[in-house]
Design an enzyme around this catalytic site. Structure first.
Site, PDB file in Angstrom:
ATOM      1  N   ASN A   1       0.871  -1.179   0.000  1.00 43.04           N
ATOM      2  CA  ASN A   1       0.000   0.000   0.000  1.00 43.04           C
ATOM      3  C   ASN A   1       0.905   1.225   0.000  1.00 43.04           C
ATOM      4  O   ASN A   1       1.490   1.549   1.025  1.00 43.04           O
ATOM      5  CB  ASN A   1      -0.901  -0.023   1.251  1.00 43.04           C
TER       6      ASN A   1
ATOM      7  N   GLU B   1      -6.902   4.386   7.840  1.00 39.28           N
ATOM      8  CA  GLU B   1      -6.709   5.828   7.595  1.00 39.28           C
ATOM      9  C   GLU B   1      -7.961   6.433   6.968  1.00 39.28           C
ATOM     10  O   GLU B   1      -8.272   7.600   7.201  1.00 39.28           O
ATOM     11  CB  GLU B   1      -5.453   6.043   6.728  1.00 39.28           C
TER      12      GLU B   1
ATOM     13  N   GLY C   1       2.202   2.020  10.758  1.00 38.61           N
ATOM     14  CA  GLY C   1       3.124   3.142  10.639  1.00 38.61           C
ATOM     15  C   GLY C   1       3.778   3.536  11.956  1.00 38.61           C
ATOM     16  O   GLY C   1       4.382   4.607  12.057  1.00 38.61           O
TER      17      GLY C   1
ATOM     18  N   LYS D   1       0.125   4.179  -0.086  1.00 33.40           N
ATOM     19  CA  LYS D   1      -0.527   5.343   0.539  1.00 33.40           C
ATOM     20  C   LYS D   1      -0.362   6.560  -0.385  1.00 33.40           C
ATOM     21  O   LYS D   1      -0.296   6.385  -1.598  1.00 33.40           O
ATOM     22  CB  LYS D   1       0.046   5.616   1.932  1.00 33.40           C
TER      23      LYS D   1
ATOM     24  N   HIS E   1      -9.561   0.929   4.813  1.00 29.94           N
ATOM     25  CA  HIS E   1      -8.267   1.098   5.489  1.00 29.94           C
ATOM     26  C   HIS E   1      -8.482   2.002   6.698  1.00 29.94           C
ATOM     27  O   HIS E   1      -9.288   2.935   6.654  1.00 29.94           O
ATOM     28  CB  HIS E   1      -7.249   1.710   4.522  1.00 29.94           C
TER      29      HIS E   1
ATOM     30  N   GLU F   1      -5.559  -5.291  10.435  1.00 26.32           N
ATOM     31  CA  GLU F   1      -4.550  -4.262  10.653  1.00 26.32           C
ATOM     32  C   GLU F   1      -4.826  -3.555  11.972  1.00 26.32           C
ATOM     33  O   GLU F   1      -5.630  -2.607  12.011  1.00 26.32           O
ATOM     34  CB  GLU F   1      -4.576  -3.242   9.512  1.00 26.32           C
TER      35      GLU F   1
ATOM     36  N   SER G   1       3.230  -2.385  10.299  1.00 22.99           N
ATOM     37  CA  SER G   1       4.683  -2.368  10.461  1.00 22.99           C
ATOM     38  C   SER G   1       5.343  -3.702  10.112  1.00 22.99           C
ATOM     39  O   SER G   1       6.262  -4.148  10.804  1.00 22.99           O
ATOM     40  CB  SER G   1       5.054  -1.928  11.883  1.00 22.99           C
TER      41      SER G   1
END
Ligand code: PEP
Length: 245
Positions: free
Chosen positions: A10, A98, A173, A12, A96, A167, A209
């Site tokens: 991904n 985010e 991250g 991003k 996701h 996730e 991560s």
């Protein structure tokens, strides 16, 4: 029957024409296709044509990072599944963390996006996962169970056509990865729910991560079918090492 392992990058909101070109060349040069391992990258919308041109005819798949739940119309700034499909994408991320956190995406919207992806012939890669506050509060079972149930209810038998990604938000991250045992615990929980809905062949990826140094131990877990990789997918050497782990 369970499928092989899948590793998805991904990107991003990272990249640019020049950087993408180098990354894609390095991935094509370094990836040895195998029946047990599949590799894909999810790029920002403007680069889908570039990725398609670079990867067409290769064993690498590609996808987008989001889509509209609508098929067309007055939705300025949104992108429909059919548009993404026109660029040869196999995958599209839905839900996701985010998107859930920064854009207020609800379970119902994520489920609608997964449905729209399937209608466009794409495989939705649907993300679920709890924040640290949720893990310490209501518990991951409550949160991940709720997120899963929304998708399962909306898709019914079509649930068998998605890829799931667990996730944990606290691991995305942050450099803080779930331990293989923590990941396995949640993946086994999801597998059990999938079995109840007759969708046990669904791949369940771990994300948060993932690095070359921890991918092997995570992917060795019986219910971890690969990884969704953010930051480390921008480095070809690291991403290929994860893919081969
Ligand atoms: C992600 O973006 O889905 C992700 C898992 O990011 P990272 O690997 O950087 O934690």
């Amino acid at each position: 029957m369970r499928r092989g392992k899948l590793v998805v990058g991904n990107w991003k909101m990272n990249g640019g024409l020049e950087a993408n070109a180098s990354l894609l060349v390095a991935l094509l040069a370094g990836w040895t296709p195998s029946a047990e391992r599949s590799l894909a990258v999810c790029a920002p919308f403007p680069y889908l044509g570039q990725v398609r041109d670079a990867l067409t005819g290769s064993k690498l798949a590609w996808g987008a990072q989001d889509l509209s739940p609508h098929s067309a119309g007055a939705y300025t700034g949104d992108v429909a599944g059919a548009m993404i499909a026109e660029f040869g994408c196999r995958y599209v991320l839905a839900g996701h963390s985010e998107r859930r956190q920064l854009h207020g995406e609800t379970d119902a919207l994520v489920a609608a996006k997964a449905k729209a992806a399937l209608a466009a012939g794409l495989t939705p890669l649907v993300c679920v996962g709890e924040t640290l506050a949720e893990r310490d509060g209501a518990g991951w079972q409550t949160v991940v169970g709720r997120q899963f149930d929304a998708i399962a209810a909306a898709l019914a038998a079509d649930l068998a056509r998605v890829v799931l990604a667990y996730e944990p938000v606290w691991a995305i991250g942050t450099g803080r990865t779930a331990s293989p045992a923590q990941a396995q615990e949640v993946h086994a929980f999801l597998r059990q729910r999938l079995q109840k809905s007759s969708a046990e062949a669904v791949q369940v990826l771990y994300g948060g991560s993932v690095k070359a140094g921890n991918a092997g131990a995570l992917f060795a877990m019986p219910d971890v079918d690969g990884g969704l990789v953010g930051g480390a997918s921008l480095d070809a050497v690291e991403f290929l090492a994860i893919a081969g782990a």
